[in-house]
Write a protein that holds these residues in place. Sequence first.
Motif, PDB file in Angstrom:
ATOM      1  N   ASP A 192      -4.380 -53.317 -29.359  1.00 43.02           N
ATOM      2  CA  ASP A 192      -5.203 -54.279 -28.630  1.00 43.02           C
ATOM      3  C   ASP A 192      -4.560 -55.666 -28.662  1.00 43.02           C
TER       4      ASP A 192
ATOM      5  N   ASP B 207     -12.668 -45.379 -42.974  1.00 43.34           N
ATOM      6  CA  ASP B 207     -13.651 -44.561 -42.258  1.00 43.34           C
ATOM      7  C   ASP B 207     -13.096 -43.971 -40.965  1.00 43.34           C
TER       8      ASP B 207
ATOM      9  N   GLU C 291     -15.041 -54.122 -28.596  1.00 40.66           N
ATOM     10  CA  GLU C 291     -15.809 -52.908 -28.271  1.00 40.66           C
ATOM     11  C   GLU C 291     -15.987 -52.752 -26.750  1.00 40.66           C
TER      12      GLU C 291
ATOM     13  N   LYS D 171     -23.311 -45.752 -27.238  1.00 34.71           N
ATOM     14  CA  LYS D 171     -22.000 -45.796 -27.934  1.00 34.71           C
ATOM     15  C   LYS D 171     -21.498 -44.391 -28.241  1.00 34.71           C
TER      16      LYS D 171
ATOM     17  N   LEU E  55      -6.772 -60.213 -41.317  1.00 37.54           N
ATOM     18  CA  LEU E  55      -8.084 -59.846 -40.782  1.00 37.54           C
ATOM     19  C   LEU E  55      -9.074 -60.999 -40.968  1.00 37.54           C
ATOM     20  N   PRO E  56      -9.815 -61.391 -39.897  1.00 37.85           N
ATOM     21  CA  PRO E  56     -10.839 -62.422 -40.086  1.00 37.85           C
ATOM     22  C   PRO E  56     -11.850 -61.969 -41.148  1.00 37.85           C
TER      23      PRO E  56
ATOM     24  N   LYS F 194     -13.861 -50.278 -25.100  1.00 33.48           N
ATOM     25  CA  LYS F 194     -13.859 -48.870 -25.541  1.00 33.48           C
ATOM     26  C   LYS F 194     -14.624 -48.022 -24.533  1.00 33.48           C
TER      27      LYS F 194
ATOM     28  N   HIS G  68      -5.325 -58.506 -29.950  1.00 33.07           N
ATOM     29  CA  HIS G  68      -5.216 -59.281 -31.196  1.00 33.07           C
ATOM     30  C   HIS G  68      -4.128 -58.701 -32.102  1.00 33.07           C
ATOM     31  N   VAL G  69      -4.067 -57.396 -32.142  1.00 33.19           N
ATOM     32  CA  VAL G  69      -3.154 -56.724 -33.075  1.00 33.19           C
ATOM     33  C   VAL G  69      -1.718 -56.738 -32.538  1.00 33.19           C
TER      34      VAL G  69
ATOM     35  N   THR H 271      -1.627 -55.275 -43.830  1.00 32.70           N
ATOM     36  CA  THR H 271      -2.111 -55.733 -42.515  1.00 32.70           C
ATOM     37  C   THR H 271      -3.494 -56.386 -42.631  1.00 32.70           C
TER      38      THR H 271
ATOM     39  N   ALA I 177     -11.421 -49.246 -40.403  1.00 33.28           N
ATOM     40  CA  ALA I 177     -10.597 -48.172 -39.840  1.00 33.28           C
ATOM     41  C   ALA I 177      -9.842 -47.423 -40.947  1.00 33.28           C
TER      42      ALA I 177
ATOM     43  N   LYS J 123     -14.150 -39.645 -48.376  1.00 34.59           N
ATOM     44  CA  LYS J 123     -14.371 -39.154 -47.011  1.00 34.59           C
ATOM     45  C   LYS J 123     -13.629 -37.842 -46.789  1.00 34.59           C
TER      46      LYS J 123
ATOM     47  N   VAL K 164     -14.727 -59.684 -40.141  1.00 36.60           N
ATOM     48  CA  VAL K 164     -14.342 -58.294 -39.843  1.00 36.60           C
ATOM     49  C   VAL K 164     -14.089 -57.544 -41.162  1.00 36.60           C
TER      50      VAL K 164
HETATM   51  P1  NAD Z   1     -12.219 -53.386 -34.002  1.00 35.60           P
HETATM   52  O1  NAD Z   1     -11.275 -52.292 -33.784  1.00 35.60           O
HETATM   53  O2  NAD Z   1     -12.875 -53.981 -32.816  1.00 35.60           O
HETATM   54  O3  NAD Z   1     -11.505 -54.522 -34.834  1.00 35.60           O
HETATM   55  C1  NAD Z   1     -12.217 -55.706 -35.123  1.00 35.60           C
HETATM   56  C2  NAD Z   1     -11.432 -56.943 -34.683  1.00 35.60           C
HETATM   57  O4  NAD Z   1     -10.341 -57.138 -35.568  1.00 35.60           O
HETATM   58  C3  NAD Z   1     -10.827 -56.821 -33.286  1.00 35.60           C
HETATM   59  O5  NAD Z   1     -10.900 -58.072 -32.667  1.00 35.60           O
HETATM   60  C4  NAD Z   1      -9.363 -56.479 -33.580  1.00 35.60           C
HETATM   61  O6  NAD Z   1      -8.493 -56.888 -32.559  1.00 35.60           O
HETATM   62  C5  NAD Z   1      -9.126 -57.271 -34.844  1.00 35.60           C
HETATM   63  N1  NAD Z   1      -8.080 -56.784 -35.725  1.00 35.60           N
HETATM   64  C6  NAD Z   1      -7.819 -55.507 -36.053  1.00 35.60           C
HETATM   65  N2  NAD Z   1      -6.894 -55.461 -37.033  1.00 35.60           N
HETATM   66  C7  NAD Z   1      -6.545 -56.747 -37.293  1.00 35.60           C
HETATM   67  C8  NAD Z   1      -5.662 -57.340 -38.224  1.00 35.60           C
HETATM   68  N3  NAD Z   1      -4.997 -56.604 -39.118  1.00 35.60           N
HETATM   69  N4  NAD Z   1      -5.540 -58.688 -38.220  1.00 35.60           N
HETATM   70  C9  NAD Z   1      -6.277 -59.441 -37.356  1.00 35.60           C
HETATM   71  N5  NAD Z   1      -7.151 -58.928 -36.482  1.00 35.60           N
HETATM   72  C10 NAD Z   1      -7.292 -57.589 -36.451  1.00 35.60           C
HETATM   73  O7  NAD Z   1     -13.425 -52.946 -34.977  1.00 35.60           O
HETATM   74  P2  NAD Z   1     -13.494 -52.027 -36.282  1.00 35.60           P
HETATM   75  O8  NAD Z   1     -14.586 -52.610 -37.084  1.00 35.60           O
HETATM   76  O9  NAD Z   1     -12.172 -51.791 -36.885  1.00 35.60           O
HETATM   77  O10 NAD Z   1     -13.975 -50.622 -35.681  1.00 35.60           O
HETATM   78  C11 NAD Z   1     -15.221 -50.495 -35.029  1.00 35.60           C
HETATM   79  C12 NAD Z   1     -15.167 -49.267 -34.152  1.00 35.60           C
HETATM   80  O11 NAD Z   1     -14.942 -48.124 -34.978  1.00 35.60           O
HETATM   81  C13 NAD Z   1     -16.444 -49.009 -33.395  1.00 35.60           C
HETATM   82  O12 NAD Z   1     -16.124 -48.725 -32.057  1.00 35.60           O
HETATM   83  C14 NAD Z   1     -17.035 -47.778 -34.054  1.00 35.60           C
HETATM   84  O13 NAD Z   1     -17.778 -46.967 -33.163  1.00 35.60           O
HETATM   85  C15 NAD Z   1     -15.784 -47.071 -34.539  1.00 35.60           C
HETATM   86  N6  NAD Z   1     -15.991 -46.161 -35.672  1.00 35.60           N
HETATM   87  C16 NAD Z   1     -15.496 -44.913 -35.571  1.00 35.60           C
HETATM   88  C17 NAD Z   1     -15.635 -44.022 -36.617  1.00 35.60           C
HETATM   89  C18 NAD Z   1     -15.033 -42.668 -36.530  1.00 35.60           C
HETATM   90  O14 NAD Z   1     -15.274 -41.834 -37.420  1.00 35.60           O
HETATM   91  N7  NAD Z   1     -14.257 -42.378 -35.508  1.00 35.60           N
HETATM   92  C19 NAD Z   1     -16.259 -44.430 -37.806  1.00 35.60           C
HETATM   93  C20 NAD Z   1     -16.740 -45.726 -37.884  1.00 35.60           C
HETATM   94  C21 NAD Z   1     -16.610 -46.604 -36.803  1.00 35.60           C
END
Ligand code: NAD
Length: 356
Positions: free
Chosen positions: A46, A140, A77, A155, A177-178, A80, A48-49, A173, A137, A224, A181
């Motif tokens: 994405d 989970d 999101e 969703k 991360l903010p 997605k 940001h990454v 990495t 990520a 997990k 987050v």
């Molecule tokens: P995300 O992927 O949107 O990341 C959050 C923010 O952090 C984004 O702006 C991203 O660009 C930024 N970012 C990512 N890595 C970074 C880094 N190292 N440094 C700076 N910025 C970074 O959100 P998330 O919380 O990682 O994931 C949420 C999503 O995961 C939801 O869509 C949810 O439905 C899904 N999810 C899936 C499962 C599964 O089992 N598949 C489980 C839980 C959640």
Amino acid sequence: MELYRTITVQTEAPYDILVGRGLLDEFSSLMERLGAGRPKLAIITDSHVDPLYGAPLLERLRQSGWQAAKYVFPAGEASKNLETVREVYRFFAQEQITRTDLVIALGGGVVGDLAGFAAATWLRGVRFIQIPTTLLAMIDSSVGGKTAVDLPEGKNLVGAFWQPALVVCDVDTLSTLPQDVFSDGTAEAIKYGAILDESLFSLLEGGKLREALLEAITRCIQLKKRVVEQDERDTGLRQCLNFGHTFGHALEKYHQFSLSHGRGVAIGMVMVTAACERQGLTPAGTAARIASCCRQYGLPTDDPAPLEILCQNCLGDKKRKGSKITLVILDRIGQFRLYPLEAQQLPAFMGEGQDG
Ligand code: NAD
Ligand code: GLY
């Protein structure tokens, strides 16, 4: 000293999860682990990454002689969805990605879910590697093979079980991360401790997550892994991972998704545990312990949303089975129980209509 720890997930198609520091720099040599020669690599990330890790990774891979290309979509999101998946398919077509090639999902849960779904469906399935870059990520979404995208109706409504071929968790990495987050991810770590591992919960309760980050991430992944190995297709035990999620999702919906998932889960864990205490199902003081642990990491533990509306939102949860809803409740910290309930009994269970 070994650069990483390896956790093998024994699903129908087993795969390794590597957890360590500095792994992105070593990614090219780690790829040899797959023993699949030199497939073409399609990196999905994405906006940001990409500047932080995507562009440097692509350059290093090309310098090492890999044939690699990259597709970047706007972070968040809101991306997605099936429109972005269609763009990813176009990218695969343009790059002539075949079944022997490899998709790389580099980013948080949004990238992992979307790129995983695209990989699961392109040519009826191409292998993919998860490189999670958020705490959520790592512990989970990159583990267990659930991939999905959202529809306007809800969703994660369109998805597939598609296990990755490899997961590479480079804990370094997380340094970019903010904070908000990062704290979202801590809600899921607290969840694992609450349902499965009292000693992990105690570590988190002591505010030691940052100090013991590698250890805590490894523990969460191992927890997990054990659940997923026993219930790969989410028909029973895996439901325990939804602790706090029923009301978490209801709160996210109530706030029209301006409340993040981790924050919803934190409040949801406290709400359901407080209700269980009132019913005598969970020892008194458990909800206060979870709340205090969540607050350590900047997570909220209550919300003014009306319980009646939250219960209505819960009834629309996609995990509802017929007239029944299954709550995940705690016998004590570290020990969960699945608690099926007639959906219409949910408001009374949660104490709706009670004074005080
Ligand atoms: P995300 O992927 O949107 O990341 C959050 C923010 O952090 C984004 O702006 C991203 O660009 C930024 N970012 C990512 N890595 C970074 C880094 N190292 N440094 C700076 N910025 C970074 O959100 P998330 O919380 O990682 O994931 C949420 C999503 O995961 C939801 O869509 C949810 O439905 C899904 N999810 C899936 C499962 C599964 O089992 N598949 C489980 C839980 C959640
Ligand atoms: N995040 C819930 C699951 O993987 O089942």
